[in-house]
Design a protein around this motif. Structure first.
Motif, PDB file in Angstrom:
ATOM      1  N   GLN A 101     -26.744  -7.924  22.804  1.00 28.68           N
ATOM      2  CA  GLN A 101     -27.755  -8.647  22.661  1.00 28.68           C
ATOM      3  C   GLN A 101     -28.082  -9.227  21.183  1.00 28.68           C
ATOM      4  O   GLN A 101     -29.018 -10.006  20.799  1.00 28.68           O
ATOM      5  N   GLY A 102     -27.588  -8.191  19.732  1.00 28.75           N
ATOM      6  CA  GLY A 102     -27.534  -8.653  18.700  1.00 28.75           C
ATOM      7  C   GLY A 102     -29.297  -8.689  18.322  1.00 28.75           C
ATOM      8  O   GLY A 102     -29.403  -8.593  17.506  1.00 28.75           O
ATOM      9  N   VAL A 103     -29.316  -7.075  19.051  1.00 25.70           N
ATOM     10  CA  VAL A 103     -30.385  -6.679  18.720  1.00 25.70           C
ATOM     11  C   VAL A 103     -30.795  -6.522  17.174  1.00 25.70           C
ATOM     12  O   VAL A 103     -31.881  -6.618  16.424  1.00 25.70           O
ATOM     13  N   ILE A 104     -30.131  -5.423  16.320  1.00 25.37           N
ATOM     14  CA  ILE A 104     -30.533  -5.186  14.764  1.00 25.37           C
ATOM     15  C   ILE A 104     -29.791  -6.312  13.922  1.00 25.37           C
ATOM     16  O   ILE A 104     -30.928  -6.357  12.628  1.00 25.37           O
ATOM     17  N   LEU A 105     -28.815  -7.287  14.128  1.00 23.73           N
ATOM     18  CA  LEU A 105     -28.287  -8.276  13.146  1.00 23.73           C
ATOM     19  C   LEU A 105     -30.519  -9.679  13.304  1.00 23.73           C
ATOM     20  O   LEU A 105     -30.496  -9.721  12.814  1.00 23.73           O
ATOM     21  N   LEU A 125     -23.882 -15.713  23.042  1.00 26.86           N
ATOM     22  CA  LEU A 125     -23.748 -14.586  22.071  1.00 26.86           C
ATOM     23  C   LEU A 125     -25.165 -14.967  20.891  1.00 26.86           C
ATOM     24  O   LEU A 125     -25.544 -13.695  20.452  1.00 26.86           O
ATOM     25  N   VAL A 126     -25.809 -15.875  20.726  1.00 26.28           N
ATOM     26  CA  VAL A 126     -26.368 -16.567  19.657  1.00 26.28           C
ATOM     27  C   VAL A 126     -27.754 -16.217  20.360  1.00 26.28           C
ATOM     28  O   VAL A 126     -28.543 -16.992  19.616  1.00 26.28           O
ATOM     29  N   ASN A 152     -30.127 -14.263  19.901  1.00 28.48           N
ATOM     30  CA  ASN A 152     -30.793 -13.256  18.964  1.00 28.48           C
ATOM     31  C   ASN A 152     -30.816 -13.571  18.112  1.00 28.48           C
ATOM     32  O   ASN A 152     -32.189 -14.129  17.233  1.00 28.48           O
ATOM     33  N   ILE A 153     -30.205 -15.693  18.460  1.00 27.87           N
ATOM     34  CA  ILE A 153     -30.598 -15.374  16.763  1.00 27.87           C
ATOM     35  C   ILE A 153     -32.012 -17.035  17.394  1.00 27.87           C
ATOM     36  O   ILE A 153     -32.498 -17.481  15.848  1.00 27.87           O
ATOM     37  N   SER A 172     -25.804 -14.471   7.067  1.00 27.65           N
ATOM     38  CA  SER A 172     -25.302 -13.343   7.533  1.00 27.65           C
ATOM     39  C   SER A 172     -24.555 -13.598   9.285  1.00 27.65           C
ATOM     40  O   SER A 172     -24.020 -11.946   9.268  1.00 27.65           O
ATOM     41  N   VAL A 173     -24.469 -14.545   8.980  1.00 22.28           N
ATOM     42  CA  VAL A 173     -22.903 -14.604  10.185  1.00 22.28           C
ATOM     43  C   VAL A 173     -21.498 -14.931   9.938  1.00 22.28           C
ATOM     44  O   VAL A 173     -22.058 -15.459   8.701  1.00 22.28           O
ATOM     45  N   LEU A 218     -23.191 -23.296  14.686  1.00 20.14           N
ATOM     46  CA  LEU A 218     -23.812 -22.801  16.244  1.00 20.14           C
ATOM     47  C   LEU A 218     -24.862 -21.638  15.628  1.00 20.14           C
ATOM     48  O   LEU A 218     -25.811 -22.473  16.790  1.00 20.14           O
ATOM     49  N   ASN A 219     -24.817 -21.179  14.874  1.00 15.35           N
ATOM     50  CA  ASN A 219     -26.237 -20.090  14.200  1.00 15.35           C
ATOM     51  C   ASN A 219     -27.108 -21.186  14.071  1.00 15.35           C
ATOM     52  O   ASN A 219     -28.295 -20.729  13.956  1.00 15.35           O
ATOM     53  N   ARG A 264     -27.498 -24.105  14.659  1.00 15.86           N
ATOM     54  CA  ARG A 264     -28.500 -24.885  15.898  1.00 15.86           C
ATOM     55  C   ARG A 264     -28.952 -23.966  16.883  1.00 15.86           C
ATOM     56  O   ARG A 264     -30.684 -23.860  17.073  1.00 15.86           O
ATOM     57  N   ARG A 282     -32.783 -23.030  14.817  1.00 15.95           N
ATOM     58  CA  ARG A 282     -33.673 -24.732  15.735  1.00 15.95           C
ATOM     59  C   ARG A 282     -33.952 -24.670  16.603  1.00 15.95           C
ATOM     60  O   ARG A 282     -35.392 -25.391  16.664  1.00 15.95           O
TER      61      ARG A 282
END
Ligand SMILES: CC(C)(COP(=O)(O)OP(=O)(O)OC[C@H]1O[C@@H](n2cnc3c(N)ncnc32)[C@H](O)[C@@H]1OP(=O)(O)O)[C@@H](O)C(=O)NCCC(=O)NCCS
Lengths: 200, 192
Positions: free
Chosen positions: B14-18, B128-129, B131-132, B157-158, B165-166, B168, B171
């Motif tokens: 889930q991208g917790v760390i990121l 995938l995004v 987390n963002i 960072s991505v 995409l990140n 968007r 936002r």
């Protein structure tokens, strides 16, 4: 409806500055004029009859910036000098794929504009999560093949005698593909949150 | 700002760390604050659970561990069950509303804001995004880091090619957060 990141400026090899922006409803007549100006040999292998009013009406009605994402390059006087469009489906087994079609006005060809438009289109495609981009090109379209190759496309398949030009001659259709899924692998690796050393 | 402690919890993938990394980076590099990040995997909870501990402050941070977070971001039911009871009174819970349901584990006096982050991420084309989307939501609801700093941290960072995409996704989360807390355009309005 808007497309994130646009309009943006683009400078050609010879220093001309153009603006890249999505097609809007007000562009219909100018777009038709742009296609009617393309010499026949450039229109020869385009999929649709882009000079017909019917095509323009249908194309304009299909634009939603999600499944049909058209970009223009325009001069300071708002003259259209290139049109490149991404086509996607949101469902079904090719929902990760986008198709790109591109045309550059004759006086603006061979100045790097086709390649530059492709760069924009690839960027828009990845920003929509697309994993693979394809283009159909006829075997003797050297400029097109060259521009696509410069942007990371490779010849993936050839359909023999697949197209008939408007003079009735059969030609091979080359499917060019650009697999951008590696960038999604990089993203997936970043969010994996898995560390064997820490016992995850 | 006084030291603010943040815990991000969820599952691997889930991208917790990121998510924690970007919040810390936004504060430290673009907002001139001090930030620390500690990541933990696996054994801390069941399965592939993982979490990040982020501390933000105006002064250098001596103790980087987060025991009682001021803000808790959870993307999975396990992370909610494990960390919700540790929230400080008056703290804020940010949760993935289609994965996590609130219950009596939530301490009193905590403000909870939910967002269907997975669905929003899917609508943007990539789960995938998620987390963002959560980073944007964090900024929109708490304003602990500035939106400009966070957006820059996201973009830097991505992986290359995924920036737009990140952006968007960021936002989308930001807007959702602003609307939910009544600061956005589409938020609650007062009749004129
Ligand atoms: C294909 C097309 C978009 C290319 O546009 P462009 O602006 O001329 O492209 P670029 O200037 O970026 O050129 C790309 C490369 O192809 C080369 N090239 C372009 N046209 C060429 C031609 N007619 N003959 C040989 N090489 C050519 C360029 O020199 C350049 O290579 P280089 O960088 O090594 O010098 C344009 O020719 C066009 O609109 N054709 C008609 C429509 C079409 O065929 N579309 C493709 C099907 S989707």
């Amino acid at each position: 409806m808007t497309l994130e990141g646009y309009p943006r400026d683009l400078t050609c090899k010879d220093g001309t500055t153009l603006t890249v922006r999505p097609v809007e409803a007000r562009d219909k007549d100018a777009l038709l004029a742009f296609y009617r100006e393309l010499p026949e040999e450039d229109r020869l292998f385009l999929r649709d009859d882009v000079t017909s009013q019917l095509w323009a009406d249908r194309f304009m009605a299909s634009i939603d910036y999600e499944t049909v994402i058209p970009l223009l390059a325009v001069t300071a006087d708002q003259e259209i000098v290139a049109n490149g469009t991404l086509y996607r489906t949101l469902h079904g087994w090719t929902r990760h794929v986008a198709e790109v079609r591109l045309a550059v006005a004759r006086p603006y060809q061979r100045r790097g504009l086709g390649t530059a438009m492709l760069r924009e289109l690839v960027r828009v495609a990845t920003s929509h999560g697309v994993e693979k981009i394809v283009a159909s090109v006829v075997d003797n379209q050297v400029g097109a093949i060259r521009a696509f190759e410069k942007r990371g496309f490779h010849r993936e398949a050839v359909l023999k005698g697949h197209v008939k030009d408007i003079r009735g001659h059969k030609r091979d259709l080359v499917i060019m593909a650009n697999d951008v899924s590696h960038i999604w692998e990089a993203m997936a690796a970043m969010v994996a949150d898995y560390s064997p050393t820490l016992g995850g | 700002m006084p030291k603010t402690e943040i815990r991000v919890g969820g599952l691997g993938g889930q991208g917790v760390i990121l998510c924690g990394h970007i919040i810390g980076k936004a504060a430290a590099i673009y907002d001139n604050k001090h930030a620390t990040l500690i990541q933990s995997f696996g054994p801390e909870a069941r399965g592939s659970a993982c979490s990040a501990q982020v501390s933000l402050a105006d002064e250098p941070i001596g103790y980087p561990y987060v025991k009682r977070p001021d803000v808790l971001i959870v993307m999975s039911p396990d992370a909610y069950s494990q960390f919700a009871p540790t929230l400080k009174p008056g703290g804020i819970l940010l949760y993935e509303s289609e994965l996590v349901s609130l219950d009596e584990k939530l301490p009193e006096g905590v403000t909870a804001y939910g967002i269907p982050a997975t669905r929003l991420a899917e609508e943007l084309g990539r789960r995938l995004v998620l987390n963002i989307v959560m980073v944007g939501f964090f900024v929109g609801t708490t304003a602990l880091v500035s939106a400009e700093a966070a957006e820059r941290a996201v973009v830097h960072s991505v992986p290359k090619g995924t920036e737009q995409l990140n952006q968007r996704a960021f936002r989308k989360g930001l807007e959702f957060g602003l609307n939910l807390t009544g600061q956005g355009n589409g938020g609650p309005r007062h009749d004129a």
